[in-house]
Enzyme design. Structure first.
Site: not given
Ligand code: PAF
Length: 289
Positions: A39-40, A44, A154
């Site tokens: 679900a980029l 990302h 992240g």
């Protein structure tokens, strides 16, 4: 085996993955890795761009890891968008998407656990006690399967970043862990695959989280006593959100609690709240006074 329908090289087994990585190694290439659950979004892709700056070849894994979801969490409904993800990765310049079947990660008879203490204690673990054990397990496995020179995680998941750094040291994983800056929407909401769950009204309220954290961070950097600044931030969050798991200031290196009074060293403010049924997390660095 490559996946004919995808616009970049794809591996679905450890053997395929290792063949690609071995070819790169034979050419003297430096290998980077970005683990994801798919679900980029732009957040990302920013991690992928960072990996491409630090390495010659980049693998991105897409695996929705059942071990980090508890019963009743969103494992079944978590968005699965492999073809769109692959198109985004091809445009961003990643060389390989690794989308293992569950059996490649958890073979029949799988019986190993990774238990994390240290930075995994408290905060996310209070609401989701299974979470970091599941993350540490899958990340240890993925790092061992890819064996990259660098891997990028992240800062949006700041506690996770510290957990992975600890894991890499403790298990001698011989990889450099790089931190990627949080990417935000125009109103400051941190990008997250789970933002897709928000109704328009919840999306509007979600945009308040970063504002409350920024005000909290500013108060601390201007010398406000930690406890009073935290109480003020919690009370603001309680007025906006449906539930507040935590809004707190912690030591940026250990996530340990701070003594009361003006902050001394590097501090991070972190929050987890619920908007409707969606749980949001965010955090920010605080500049000491
Ligand atoms: O941050 C995530 O998306 C996941 O926790 C990770 C690191 C890919 C492990 O499943």
């Amino acid at each position: 085996m490559s996946h004919p329908a995808l616009p970049l090289n794809a591996a679905t087994t450890i053997a395929d993955l290792r063949r690609h990585v071995a070819d790169w190694r034979a050419d003297g290439r430096r290998v980077g890795f970005v683990p994801t659950m798919g679900a980029l979004h732009e957040g990302h892709l920013a991690l992928v761009r960072q990996a491409l700056k630090a390495a010659d070849r980049v693998v991105v894994s897409v695996f929705v890891n059942p071990a980090q979801f508890a019963q009743g969490e969103d494992f079944d409904s978590y968005p699965r968008t492999l073809e769109e993800d692959a198109a985004k990765l091809a445009r961003t310049g990643a060389q390989l998407i690794y989308a293992p079947a569950a059996r490649q990660i958890y073979p029949d008879g799988f019986a190993t656990e990774v238990r994390m203490g240290g930075p995994a204690a408290g905060l996310e673990s209070a609401a989701r006690p299974h979470f970091f054990h599941g993350v540490a397990l899958v990340v240890a496995k993925l790092l061992n399967q890819v064996r990259p020179d660098i891997a990028v995680f992240g800062e949006k998941d700041y506690q996770q970043l510290l957990v992975i750094r600890r894991l890499a040291i403790d298990l001698d994983l011989d990889v450099e862990i790089l931190a990627g800056e949080t990417v935000r929407e125009a109103d400051g909401l941190a990008l997250s695959s789970r933002n897709a769950y928000l109704s328009p009204e919840d999306r509007r309220r979600a945009g308040r989280l970063n504002v409350i954290l920024a005000e909290f961070a500013l108060a601390l950097s201007e010398g406000a006593p930690a406890r009073a600044a935290e109480a003020e931030a919690v009370s603001k969050a309680e007025r906006v959100f449906d539930a507040v798991d935590y809004v707190t200031a912690r030591d940026a290196g250990t996530l340990g609690a701070l003594p009361d009074g003006p902050i001394q060293g590097p501090v991070r403010v972190l929050a987890a709240v619920k908007v409707g049924s969606t749980r949001l997390i965010d955090n920010m660095a605080v500049t000491p006074p």
